[in-house]
Design an enzyme around this catalytic site. Structure first.
Site, short mmCIF file in Angstrom:
data_model
loop_
_atom_site.label_atom_id
_atom_site.label_comp_id
_atom_site.label_asym_id
_atom_site.label_seq_id
_atom_site.Cartn_x
_atom_site.Cartn_y
_atom_site.Cartn_z
N ARG A 61 -23.39 -3.32 -3.46
CA ARG A 61 -24.78 -3.15 -3.94
C ARG A 61 -24.94 -1.83 -4.69
NH1 ARG A 61 -28.84 -6.56 -2.38
NH2 ARG A 61 -28.42 -7.92 -0.60
N GLY B 95 -10.27 -3.14 9.26
CA GLY B 95 -9.91 -3.31 10.67
C GLY B 95 -11.09 -3.34 11.61
N GLY C 189 -13.58 -5.51 6.18
CA GLY C 189 -14.54 -6.06 7.12
C GLY C 189 -14.88 -7.53 6.91
N GLY D 287 -8.14 -8.61 5.38
CA GLY D 287 -7.09 -7.89 6.08
C GLY D 287 -6.90 -8.45 7.47
N SER D 288 -7.46 -7.75 8.44
CA SER D 288 -7.27 -8.11 9.84
C SER D 288 -7.95 -9.42 10.19
CB SER D 288 -7.81 -6.99 10.72
OG SER D 288 -7.46 -5.74 10.19
N LYS E 230 0.83 -1.21 0.00
CA LYS E 230 0.00 0.00 0.00
C LYS E 230 0.86 1.26 0.00
CE LYS E 230 -3.71 -2.02 2.84
NZ LYS E 230 -4.79 -2.21 1.87
#
Lengths: 186, 291
Positions: free
Chosen positions: B164, B152, B213, B234-235, B80
């Protein structure tokens, strides 16, 4: 004609569109029950060979597919697919189907900055557009393997009976002749 | 950037489809991710949950840490840079990164301009909440798009909202009369050619992944059923109780996202999921960075 396309990860839709435009029926292969249909040919598409190899085993389709290739079902293997059918990998201890007697070097052109497009001669076809994405190439071929194309002295396409192994991605260019060659072998 | 290079960069994203891209902070984590079936890894000094917890300015990772991860795995390595920080992007190109994520997860370096990604040979992925944002990033040279779900948090609600929204807006452009496309291009602040592409093809001109998420196999399959072509996690993995098992389960869920029986098996015994934070509880909405 019904072609099974390995659809666990990677660019399988591109192959599907091409084969359907040529009149073949396509089945996406993700789990054992998808193999219940009779298949006239198999496509092993581009993607990440480590992911595809892991999922083949975890989803219980490794053995049946290996058996099909060994028993003579025609196969078109591109990029990651070539790695899956190679008998040996020069820079990786893994072996997957191992049905094509060649030695393949993974990521042979380096990282994404080494990816390129070219036009080269291919046996039985003529000049063909070739797209290489973090591609492998073939270092050595065993007995009975016909070399179909080279690029700067490296082997990038071979045929062994009805197994076609390509280091590049014919599904990404507009030319249909490689898929036609494969369908003629099915 | 030459056209061929841009095509090759879009095509690399095509090869990642149906796969899971995982955030990793060490070569060891990168190896775990590769063995669990990641199709690429995102090399980061801190995963988003820790960035959120630590606060302060977050920047591009140490190039040494990135090259360590490049040496550890054979799959593509992404990293990133801050929004608008074209020098961080130049540095990432110099270490031959496979993909740059111009990311809202890091602190933006420019509150007006994004990076002119057409100047680079390496490919870029950018976040987008809606069609206009996606096409603006593509116009700047992005060769892959992802949702801007809130990183996160372990809360998938925003990624769902973005996906959507994108689908709805694409459907709207498809259903428009051709003479309405000019006005739509003006509304979305994008070139007519990109709107015309969406009108004709019913999709973005580049691959679109879900991100932000995603914490469970069910989350990943939800995003795939909503039309994502692959998933960033990610997390969700290395903040959970059993990273290896959860990572492999999410990979399999993305492949067989419509097989609910298999999804049930994959959801069993995964250990503790990451502790989530609800959307309403967070102070900083990273998705609002860079539009």
């Amino acid at each position: 004609m019904r072609i099974g396309i390995l659809a666990v990860q990677g660019a399988f839709i591109e192959h599907r569109k091409k084969l359907e435009s040529l009149g073949a029926e396509c089945v996406e292969l993700r789990k054992k029950s998808d193999l219940e249909h009779h298949l006239d040919g198999l496509v092993l598409p581009g993607g990440e060979s480590t992911v595809q190899g892991m999922l083949l085993r975890e989803l219980d389709i490794f053995q049946p597919l290996k058996q099909m290739i060994e028993q003579g079902t025609p196969v078109l293997a591109t990029c990651a697919g070539l790695i899956l059918i190679a008998k040996r990998l020069a820079n990786d201890p893994h072996i997957y189907f191992g049905t094509l007697p060649v030695t393949v070097r993974r990521n042979a052109y380096g990282r994404q900055l080494g990816s390129f497009h070219t036009v080269q001669e291919m046996k039985h076809i003529g000049s063909v557009p070739m797209t290489f994405i973090r591609a492998p190439y073939i270092e050595e071929t065993g007995e009975g393997v016909e070399i179909l194309a080279e690029h700067e002295g490296k082997i990038v396409a071979v045929r062994y009976g009805v197994q076609f192994g390509l280091a590049f991605h014919p599904e990404l260019d507009k030319d249909n002749r490689i898929h036609e060659l494969f369908l003629n072998a099915c | 950037m030459e056209t061929k290079r841009y095509e090759l960069n879009k095509q690399l994203a095509q090869m990642l489809k149906g796969g899971v891209i995982m955030d990793v902070t060490t070569p060891e984590q990168a190896k775990i991710a590769e063995e669990a079936g990641a199709c690429a890894v995102m090399a980061l000094e801190r995963i988003p949950a820790d960035i959120r917890a630590a606060g302060g300015v977050s920047r591009m990772s140490d190039p040494k840490m990135i090259t360590g991860i490049q040496e550890a795995v054979s799959i593509p390595v992404m990293a990133k840079c801050r929004i608008g920080h074209f020098v961080e992007a130049q540095i990432l190109e110099a270490v031959e990164i496979d993909y740059i994520d111009e990311s809202e997860v890091l602190s933006p370096a420019d509150d007006v301009y994004h990076i002119d990604k057409q100047k680079f040979k390496v490919p870029f992925v950018c976040g987008a909440k809606d069609l206009g944002e996606a096409l603006r990033r593509i116009n700047e040279g992005a060769s892959m798009i992802r949702t801007k779900g809130e990183p996160g948090t372990g809360d998938v609600v925003q990624a769902v909202r973005h996906m959507r929204m994108m689908n709805g807006e694409i459907a709207k452009v498809v259903s428009m009369r051709e003479d309405e496309l000019f006005e739509e291009a003006k509304n979305l602040r994008v070139p007519y050619e990109l709107i015309a592409y969406v009108h004709q093809n019913g999709r973005l001109p580049v691959v679109n992944f879900a991100a932000g998420g995603v914490a469970t196999p069910a989350d990943a399959a939800l995003m795939m059923q909503l039309g994502a072509e692959g998933v960033f996690v990610g997390s969700g993995i290395f903040k959970s109780g059993d990273p290896k098992k959860r990572a492999a389960a999410i990979v399999k869920a993305v492949t067989n996202y419509q097989d609910s029986k298999l999804l049930a098996e994959l959801s069993e015994d995964l250990g503790e999921a990451m502790v989530g934070i609800n959307e309403q509880e967070i102070q900083l909405l990273m998705a609002e960075r860079g539009k």
